[in-house]
Design a protein around this motif. Sequence first.
Motif, short mmCIF file in Angstrom:
data_model
loop_
_atom_site.label_atom_id
_atom_site.label_comp_id
_atom_site.label_asym_id
_atom_site.label_seq_id
_atom_site.Cartn_x
_atom_site.Cartn_y
_atom_site.Cartn_z
N GLU A 1 0.81 -1.43 -0.18
CA GLU A 1 0.23 0.15 0.06
C GLU A 1 1.10 1.35 0.02
O GLU A 1 0.33 2.15 -0.56
CB GLU A 1 -0.71 -0.04 0.81
CG GLU A 1 -0.26 0.25 2.40
CD GLU A 1 -0.26 -1.52 3.12
OE1 GLU A 1 0.28 -1.81 4.15
OE2 GLU A 1 0.07 -2.68 2.15
N SER A 2 2.32 1.13 0.36
CA SER A 2 2.87 2.15 0.17
C SER A 2 3.33 2.56 -1.17
O SER A 2 4.11 3.33 -1.19
CB SER A 2 4.37 2.04 0.85
OG SER A 2 4.65 1.56 0.63
N ILE A 3 3.48 1.74 -2.26
CA ILE A 3 3.98 1.62 -3.26
C ILE A 3 2.84 2.85 -4.81
O ILE A 3 1.76 2.68 -4.36
CB ILE A 3 4.52 1.12 -4.21
CG1 ILE A 3 5.52 -0.36 -3.32
CG2 ILE A 3 4.61 0.78 -5.76
CD1 ILE A 3 5.42 -1.48 -2.95
N VAL B 1 4.41 -6.04 -8.51
CA VAL B 1 4.96 -5.55 -7.83
C VAL B 1 5.82 -5.28 -7.31
O VAL B 1 6.53 -4.47 -6.22
CB VAL B 1 3.68 -6.33 -6.38
CG1 VAL B 1 3.82 -5.75 -5.37
CG2 VAL B 1 1.97 -5.52 -6.64
N GLU B 2 6.21 -6.43 -7.19
CA GLU B 2 8.02 -6.45 -6.51
C GLU B 2 8.62 -5.85 -7.09
O GLU B 2 9.85 -4.92 -6.64
CB GLU B 2 8.30 -8.25 -7.04
CG GLU B 2 7.65 -9.03 -5.86
CD GLU B 2 8.07 -9.08 -4.70
OE1 GLU B 2 9.08 -8.65 -3.75
OE2 GLU B 2 6.88 -9.30 -3.90
N ALA B 3 8.77 -5.83 -8.78
CA ALA B 3 9.29 -5.08 -10.09
C ALA B 3 9.67 -3.35 -9.29
O ALA B 3 10.09 -2.80 -9.47
CB ALA B 3 8.89 -5.03 -11.34
N ALA B 4 8.15 -3.47 -8.91
CA ALA B 4 7.45 -2.21 -8.90
C ALA B 4 8.19 -1.41 -7.18
O ALA B 4 8.20 -0.06 -6.90
CB ALA B 4 6.26 -1.60 -8.12
N ARG B 5 7.88 -2.37 -6.09
CA ARG B 5 9.33 -2.26 -5.04
C ARG B 5 10.34 -1.80 -5.04
O ARG B 5 10.78 -0.71 -4.17
CB ARG B 5 8.76 -3.35 -4.30
CG ARG B 5 7.55 -4.12 -3.41
CD ARG B 5 6.81 -4.79 -2.77
NE ARG B 5 6.60 -5.43 -2.23
CZ ARG B 5 6.51 -6.77 -1.59
NH1 ARG B 5 6.74 -7.49 -2.53
NH2 ARG B 5 5.00 -6.58 -1.09
N ARG B 6 11.00 -2.68 -5.88
CA ARG B 6 12.19 -1.93 -5.78
C ARG B 6 12.52 -0.38 -6.78
O ARG B 6 13.25 0.25 -6.06
CB ARG B 6 13.55 -3.18 -6.66
CG ARG B 6 13.76 -4.85 -6.08
CD ARG B 6 14.10 -5.46 -6.92
NE ARG B 6 14.58 -6.43 -6.62
CZ ARG B 6 13.19 -7.43 -6.37
NH1 ARG B 6 12.38 -7.76 -6.92
NH2 ARG B 6 13.98 -8.74 -5.76
N PRO C 1 -0.71 11.81 -6.56
CA PRO C 1 0.42 10.59 -6.96
C PRO C 1 -0.22 10.42 -8.17
O PRO C 1 1.04 9.44 -8.94
CB PRO C 1 0.27 10.07 -5.63
CG PRO C 1 -1.27 10.24 -5.22
CD PRO C 1 -1.29 11.34 -5.54
N MET C 2 -1.42 10.54 -8.08
CA MET C 2 -1.89 9.43 -9.77
C MET C 2 -1.79 11.45 -11.33
O MET C 2 -1.74 10.48 -12.07
CB MET C 2 -2.65 8.99 -9.83
CG MET C 2 -3.04 7.56 -8.94
SD MET C 2 -1.54 7.08 -9.24
CE MET C 2 -2.19 6.18 -10.97
#
Length: 260
Positions: free
Chosen positions: A36-38, A50-55, A146-147
């Motif tokens: 939820e922080s991304i 999601v993993e790529a977005a986190r990084r 943010p969007m």
Amino acid sequence: DPDSLTSAVAGAQSFHLVIAGHSFTSPDQPVVQAVESIPQRFINACDGDVEAARRRFETTSHWRETEGVNTILVEPQPHFHHIKNFYPHYNAGEGREGNIIYWERPGELMPQIKQLHSRGIGTKEMLRHWLYITEYQFEVLCKGDPMAKGMSVIDVKGVGVFDFMGKTLEFVKKSVQVAGQHYPERSFVIYIVNANAIFTTIWSIVKGWIHENTVAKVRILGPSETLSGLQEHIDISQIPEYYGGGLKFGDDKDGCRYHA
């Protein structure tokens, strides 16, 4: 204008970072941010991965902190007025979908570039200025949404192949790279106007630095197509008088440049 900003702007940042056990990891190492922080636009830019977005978001968060981007709007901008004077660029009007529009005319900067260099304004200073106006657009004009996505109109009238060399080429390349890496999904559409045959050569170089998703948003318009082409997403009342539209500030035909 940087003189009109207050410290309240500093609180307009919408980035929330949640990291357990460390402050930063490289893009190749696992991260532990809460989903939820991304910001959703980072997830969209990674096609739902999601993993790529986190990084990617952690890398951007670290960059914003170490480069002072989070506080740039409340920091002195000693070169602001010099750059504004020699380089026509400004925000004016909104697109039909409510997107803030950014206009710039790099062709008019080229003859003045020596004036900037003589004042100690080089690639580093120009890039910092670009970051400032980009943050102003999204954090102030777009109220920190943010969007939010912006629209850009880049007037390449007078731009030649030999203009894209040396420090100019360096600035363009760095700003394009920073935009692609740290401002994903911020472009709604990009109009390149007053383009001539020479621009085809320039575009063949520049588009290689831009993500294919952004390239797909680019519309290239020749001189005779500019006004009608802009109306694809911009009402004529929101197009500056300089381009034949109805948006006007003061008596100067180019009034939007100084007053919008």
